[in-house]
Design a protein around this motif. Structure first.
Motif, short mmCIF file in Angstrom:
data_model
loop_
_atom_site.label_atom_id
_atom_site.label_comp_id
_atom_site.label_asym_id
_atom_site.label_seq_id
_atom_site.Cartn_x
_atom_site.Cartn_y
_atom_site.Cartn_z
N UNK A 75 0.86 -1.12 0.21
CA UNK A 75 0.06 -0.39 0.23
C UNK A 75 0.99 1.07 -0.06
N UNK A 76 0.39 2.28 -0.44
CA UNK A 76 0.88 3.19 -0.26
C UNK A 76 0.61 4.02 0.92
N UNK A 116 -5.34 5.99 -1.44
CA UNK A 116 -6.17 4.84 -1.18
C UNK A 116 -6.14 3.21 -1.79
N UNK A 117 -5.05 3.40 -2.35
CA UNK A 117 -4.46 1.79 -2.79
C UNK A 117 -3.53 1.24 -2.38
N UNK A 118 -4.19 -0.24 -2.98
CA UNK A 118 -3.07 -1.62 -2.44
C UNK A 118 -2.83 -1.95 -3.92
N UNK A 153 -9.45 0.42 -2.42
CA UNK A 153 -9.43 0.21 -0.69
C UNK A 153 -10.82 0.49 -0.23
N UNK A 154 -10.84 2.22 -0.31
CA UNK A 154 -12.09 3.00 -0.13
C UNK A 154 -13.81 3.07 -1.24
N UNK A 191 -3.62 11.86 10.43
CA UNK A 191 -4.51 11.96 8.53
C UNK A 191 -4.33 13.41 8.11
N UNK A 192 -3.80 13.27 6.72
CA UNK A 192 -4.39 14.08 5.93
C UNK A 192 -4.85 13.42 5.16
N UNK A 193 -5.64 14.04 4.13
CA UNK A 193 -6.77 13.68 2.39
C UNK A 193 -5.68 13.19 2.04
N UNK A 194 -6.76 11.95 1.11
CA UNK A 194 -5.54 11.75 0.62
C UNK A 194 -5.46 12.81 -0.52
#
Length: 1184
Positions: free
Chosen positions: A344-345, A349-351, A365-366, A626-629
């Motif tokens: 993941x990064x 929101x990627x895997x 994944x969202x 957390x920061x927004x994506x």
């Protein structure tokens, strides 16, 4: 110390090697196995629910859903084979079944009976036993061996859709129809005995007695009423086997091993079914494992051998063309083989995953969607995703490639000469990455691709690499049993732990880099600090193959080669929680940067997303940090230029089409005006003709009115004449009836006289009989009255005696009663006050309970209404979709017809005229365009400026959308919190209901002692101690409850006042009676004392007492005593007195035994004067 909880969130993949792996629950919900779980997937909301696997089982082998769609049975492989039945509404286990007498380790097929009460399971090798249970009671019903030899194979068993007792079993060379009779399975006559045995791969029931089977040669066999009714051979050009078959209202659908489905429609011919259409899945010629049709028969879902789910629109099959793309993925495409890498990064929101199917995939994944997929020529063995999400590092069999993740593609821009790289990883800052090359670790700079250094020291292949939080250290482990710690400043080893007996597969380090955790082939997890193993714990029964540590350093997870995930209590202890996730070994694990999700991939080709819940970390704090994506993407310059050129070409085409359309519109306007003139002239002539016709019809109408008026007059005259004739006729009949009535009246009078005479005779005889009975019963009544008088006299005597004794007893008892009354009135008032207080509290609790029940019922009613509304909307949508499809087809046909007609009219009538006009218009346009070239360039510049402004506005919209998505996520979290609070309130309601029931039972037990005050008091104290653990505190009482309490209090106070008045009146009456009785008793006692003194005097002097006695009163008792003394001896008189007193005492004892209504005294009454020592003291010398 904390232990994180894991919850299944979403799962990408499917397990298709079981029997019938996919089922429809309703039109929008499907059920299928994936990993070691059963997934319930809502296609519309894209929400998954999970049925977990059973502990200590290997994998899921078969699934069946009950016909009423309320239960699902899941068969799992283990030592004896296990079947778990779940409730689809509550997702709870209802029953666990196993066949203890079977030698097989699995069940290959399951089926529910039509009434959902019986469950049938076909066991596997070697005994191939078919077993039936009444699953709700776990009661065994019947069993039978279905295969002739252990080498045979049984594929499927099923119940008849309308008969609980009829069963069909198919397999390799096996076709059997069985009937359940009295807990025994009996084989019915085989319809295929005359044929050579074939490999029957699948079958389905189409009616009560019709079964269709598919074979490995592509043939279909139809058995109806235990007879072979039809044989449908395969097509000469088709040599594929039929792997799946399903029936629907119009016929059947079959699936083959080349990825094609065939639709067979019902016919009246000999074959019964005829193949009408064949559709193939594009670029996917693999075996179709199973087919399922929705309840409305609009959608067909199929599971293929490469772990994919497709859906096919069955309603449009008639108009579809076989060469078109007719199949869509049910949700998204999955990996078709083992997944070897996952990462993941931070910023998106990627895997990312890669596998042996030569594909690399990017998942969101969202949104739970597949963003990108790209296939390569080589198998991918490892993968690493850059923290920004814009770069991807993949280790292929031939080389390792660094890819750029652009808008719709993954483009390689650098290749490294590292073959079959099994492990690669970016640093936390993303400026470096490490790649394993055999037993060496190469470290590269990300942006320059420069080799910064090589880490050598392992004697075996390196299996795992982990960066420290500050990217200054690397921890590695390998097959040589070594765990090394490397310093990246000088690329030297600074720590080591070697254990030759263990082949390490994975290692991680804490954020500070001081402690490492490693797992390997010895089934243990080891904590390594300062090159020493300080702790190690084993997990019995499985080999730990993967380990991951959260970025916060507070949660530790491991995975095994059986597919389970473990959550360890951290700091590391031997407390662990196990979760069933995959059906094969777990290949990789990783966590998101915020530690909210855990991703696992395995050899079963499944990507599992788990929610991580740490009780000690608050969600609000995590959200603040957390920061927004990010929404940025990479786009190549060539792509951008290509799209710009394409946009320019499209604009030119739009302008040309607009000019052409304007010209066509002008032509059509001219044609329409001509047609309007023609129609106007034609309609004017028709109107004139209609007016003339209307006048003619009006004249004809007037003539007909005059004719019908004359007819009506004639009919009225005829009717009047006939009515007069009928009146005269009926008048004659009436006179005849009057005469007949007079005759009947005279006969009636004669009969009345005769009945009067008979009645008088009967009355006289009845009066005589009544007089005789009266005399007889009067005599009996006199006798009864005499007997009654005698009984009354006896009763009066007994009452007089009773009154005399009762007075004495009541006087003694009154004093004790008064004392007891005062004592118990105080207790009663206290008990009443306590009872009123408890009653008020009970009323308050009952009101709250009813209010909660009403709220629950209202919620249930709302849910039912919403479900009914949802079903109606689904039905309307399906009907509208059908109408839309039909209307679209009709519109296409009409458009084609209209186009053809307009073309013919255009060619035949206006060809020359149009060409001339077109030439004139073109000349004019050419002149205008030459004049407008320079203004157009200015307009183009203005348009470019507008495009820039629109791009800026688009960016603002993107930012607004991202903010709205964050708001939506916050609202979702709030909604989840509200739902949890509702569940907690429901639990409280249930607890209060149970407490109220227990209080009712205890209060009922206390009421049993209402007549025994002491026991009642103890019982009330015990009740208070049991139910009041804490002293009641003054709470804010609701206004309506306070009003109810005041009303009840006023009522009770009024009741108490009335009872007090009644009690005082009764006490006055009782006091008067007691005083009167007391005076009478005093007189009697005085008389008895005088008699004693007289007896004493007689004994001492032998002289007569004075005639008047001591008191001078001539009472009846003294008179009797005097007369007895005159004519008898004193000793005889004393004996007579003693005898009389003894008789009176016996009588008193008898009366006290009879009168049970009065309360008995617990204390002894004070003795009367002269009776202190009993009757024996009377006459004793020296007695007072």
């Amino acid at each position: 110390m904390s232990m994180a909880a894991l919850l299944h969130r979403h799962l990408f993949g499917i397990k298709v090697d079981g029997r019938e792996p996919i089922w429809y629950i309703d039109d929008q919900t499907v059920l299928y196995p994936a990993g070691h779980n059963t997934v319930i997937f809502n296609l519309e909301q894209r929400i998954q629910r999970f049925l977990p696997g059973t502990d200590k089982t290997e994998e899921i082998t078969a699934i069946a859903v009950s016909p009423n769609k309320k239960f699902v049975a899941v068969a799992e492989k283990s030592d004896k084979g296990v079947i778990t039945v779940f409730d689809l509404h509550s997702l709870k286990r209802r029953r666990l079944l196993t066949a203890t007498d079977s030698l097989s380790k699995e069940f290959v097929s399951l089926a529910f009976s039509p009434d959902s009460k019986l469950l049938m399971a076909q066991g596997g090798a070697p005994d191939w036993s078919l077993t039936i249970w009444t699953w709700e009671k776990a009661k065994f019903v019947a069993t039978i061996k279905t295969a002739a030899s252990p080498n045979s194979a049984i594929y499927q068993c099923s119940f008849c859709p309308t008969d609980n007792n009829l069963i069909c079993v198919t397999g390799n060379g096996v076709f059997k129809q069985l009937k359940l009779v009295d807990s025994n399975l009996k084989q019915l006559p085989n319809a295929l005995n005359k044929r050579e045995p074939q490999n029957y791969l699948c079958h389905t029931w189409l009616s009560e007695e019709r079964v269709v089977m598919g074979t490995d040669t592509g043939d279909l066999l139809v058995v109806d009423s235990l007879e072979l009714k039809a044989f449908i051979p395969r097509s000469p050009s088709d040599s594929n086997s039929i792997e799946a078959i399903v029936g629907f209202s119009k016929g059947i659908v079959t699936g083959s091993d080349d990825g094609s489905i065939a639709i067979y429609d019902k016919t009246d011919e000999k074959e019964l079914y005829k193949r009408t259409k064949v559709f193939r899945i594009d670029n996917n010629a693999v075996k179709i494992r199973h087919l399922a049709v929705s309840h409305t028969e609009e959608q067909l879902v199929m599971a293929t051998d490469n772990n994919q789910l497709y859906q096919f629109n069955l309603t449009n099959a008639d108009i579809m063309k076989p060469d078109e793309t007719n199949f869509d993925f049910l949700a998204t495409s999955f990996h078709s083989g083992q997944i070897t890498g996952v990462d993941t990064c931070v910023r998106k929101p990627l895997v990312a995953t890669c596998g042996l199917d030569k594909s690399v995939r990017m998942w969101n994944y969202v949104d739970k969607t597949l963003e990108l997929t790209k296939y390569f020529n080589e198998e991918a063995h490892s993968l690493a995703l850059h923290p920004s999400g814009l770069h991807l590092l993949v280790g292929f069999s031939d080389k390792m490639r660094l890819l750029n993740v652009v808008m719709d593609d993954m483009r390689p821009f650098k290749e490294f000469a590292i073959k079959a790289c099994r492990e690669c990883k970016f640093s936390h800052g993303g400026h470096m990455f490490a790649a394993v090359n055999g037993n060496t670790i190469n470290v590269f700079a990300t942006y320059t691709c420069e080799n910064l250094g090589n880490l050598r020291g392992h004697n075996g292949k390196v299996r795992s690499v982990c960066w420290s939080a500050d990217d200054t250290k690397i921890v590695s482990c390998g097959m040589d049993g070594a765990v090394y710690e490397w310093n990246l400043k000088d690329f030297k080893r600074v720590g080591e732990s070697v254990l030759k007996s263990c082949n390490y597969t994975c290692a991680v380090c804490t954020p500070d880099g001081k402690t490492s955790f490693a797992v390997g082939s010895d089934k243990k997890i080891k904590e390594i600090t300062d090159s020493n193993i300080v702790k190690e714990y084993d997990l019995p029964g499985a080999v730990l193959c993967q380990v991951v540590l959260s970025h916060s350093g507070r949660m530790l997870f491991t995975a095994t080669d059986t597919g389970s995930i473990q959550s360890w209590k951290f700091p590391l202890t031997n407390e662990v929680q196990d979760h069933q996730c995959h059906s094969r070994a777990v290949a990789r694990m990783c966590m998101t940067h915020d530690d909210a999700h855990l991703f696992t991939v395995g050899e079963d080709g499944v990507l599992l997303m788990l929610d991580v819940r740490d009780k000690e970390i608050r969600a609000a704090k995590r959200d603040k940090e957390l920061l927004p994506f990010s929404e940025e993407i990479l786009v190549t310059k060539s792509d951008l230029e290509e799209k710009t050129a394409l946009t320019t070409d499209l604009k030119l085409k739009v302008d040309e089409l607009q000019l052409h359309n304007d010209y066509q519109l002008r032509l059509k306007d001219m044609n329409h005006q001509d047609k309007i003139k023609e129609l106007t002239d034609k309609l004017t002539a028709e109107i004139e003709a209609e007016k003339a016709r209307h006048e003619a019809l009006l004249a004809e109408k007037n003539d007909m009115e005059m004719e019908y008026e004359e007819r009506i007059k004639n009919m009225e005259e005829r009717h009047l004449l006939s009515s007069q004739q009928m009146e005269a006729q009926y008048q004659h009949k009436i006179m005849a009836e009057v005469e007949r009535y007079q005759q009947l009246l005279e006969e009636k009078e004669l009969l009345n006289e005769r009945w009067d005479e008979q009645n008088s005779l009967l009355v006289e005889s009845h009066e005589r009989l009544v007089q005789e009975l009266t005399d007889e019963y009067e005599y009996k009544l006199q006798e009864e009255q005499l007997a009654l008088q005698r009984v009354r006299d006896e009763k009066d005597d007994l009452l007089r005696e009773l009154e005399e004794t009762r007075r004495q007893v009541e006087e003694d008892a009154d004093q004790e009663i008064e004392e007891l009354k005062d004592k118990y009135e105080v207790k009663l008032s206290a008990e009443r006050e306590q009872h009123l207080r408890l009653k008020g509290e009970n009323g308050i609790m009952r009101k709250k309970f009813h209010a909660q029940l009403k709220e629950i019922e209202d919620g249930k009613d709302d849910n039912k209404q919403l479900m009914a509304r949802q079903k109606e909307l689904y039905h309307q949508i399906s009907m509208l979709e059908k109408e839309i499809a039909g209307l679209k087809k009709e519109i296409r046909e009409r458009d084609e017809t209209i186009g053809d007609k307009e073309k013919r009219i255009y060619d035949l009538k206006k060809k020359n005229q149009e060409l001339e006009k077109f030439k004139f218009v073109l000349d004019y346009k050419i002149k205008e365009l030459k004049k407008q070239i320079e203004p157009r360039e200015l307009e183009i510049a203005d348009m470019k400026h507008q495009i820039k402004e629109m791009d800026q506005e688009l960016e603002r919209y993107h930012k607004t959308n991202s903010n709205l998505e964050l708001t939506i996520s916050d609202n979702k979290l709030k909604l989840e919190g509200q739902q949890q609070e509702i569940l907690a309130q429901r639990g409280k309601c249930n607890d209060m209901g149970n407490k109220l029931k227990r209080y009712h039972n205890d209060l009922h037990a206390v009421i049993q002692y209402i007549t025994e005050p002491k026991q009642l008091k103890e019982a009330v104290k015990a009740l208070y101690q049991k139910h009041v653990q804490e002293p009641p505190q003054g709470a804010q009482v609701e206004q309506d409850i306070q009003k109810e309490y005041n009303r009840q209090r006023d009522y009770l106070e009024k009741t108490v006042e009335s009872l007090k008045k009644k009690l005082s009146k009764d006490m006055d009456l009782h006091k008067t009676d007691s005083t009167r009785i007391m005076h009478e008793n005093v007189a009697l006692i005085k008389e008895i004392n005088e008699l004693r003194r007289e007896i004493k005097a007689l004994k001492q002097g032998g002289m007569r007492p004075p005639g008047g006695g001591a008191t001078g009163k001539d009472t009846p008792a003294s008179g009797r005593a005097t007369s007895s003394r005159m004519g008898a001896d004193p000793s005889k008189e004393i004996d007579m007195q003693r005898e009389e007193i003894r008789r009176l005492r016996n009588r008193v004892d008898e009366l006290e035994g009879v009168d049970r209504t009065r309360p008995t005294s617990r204390e002894k009454l004070p003795p009367m004067e002269g009776f202190a020592e009993g009757p024996e003291r009377i006459g004793t010398p020296g007695a007072p």
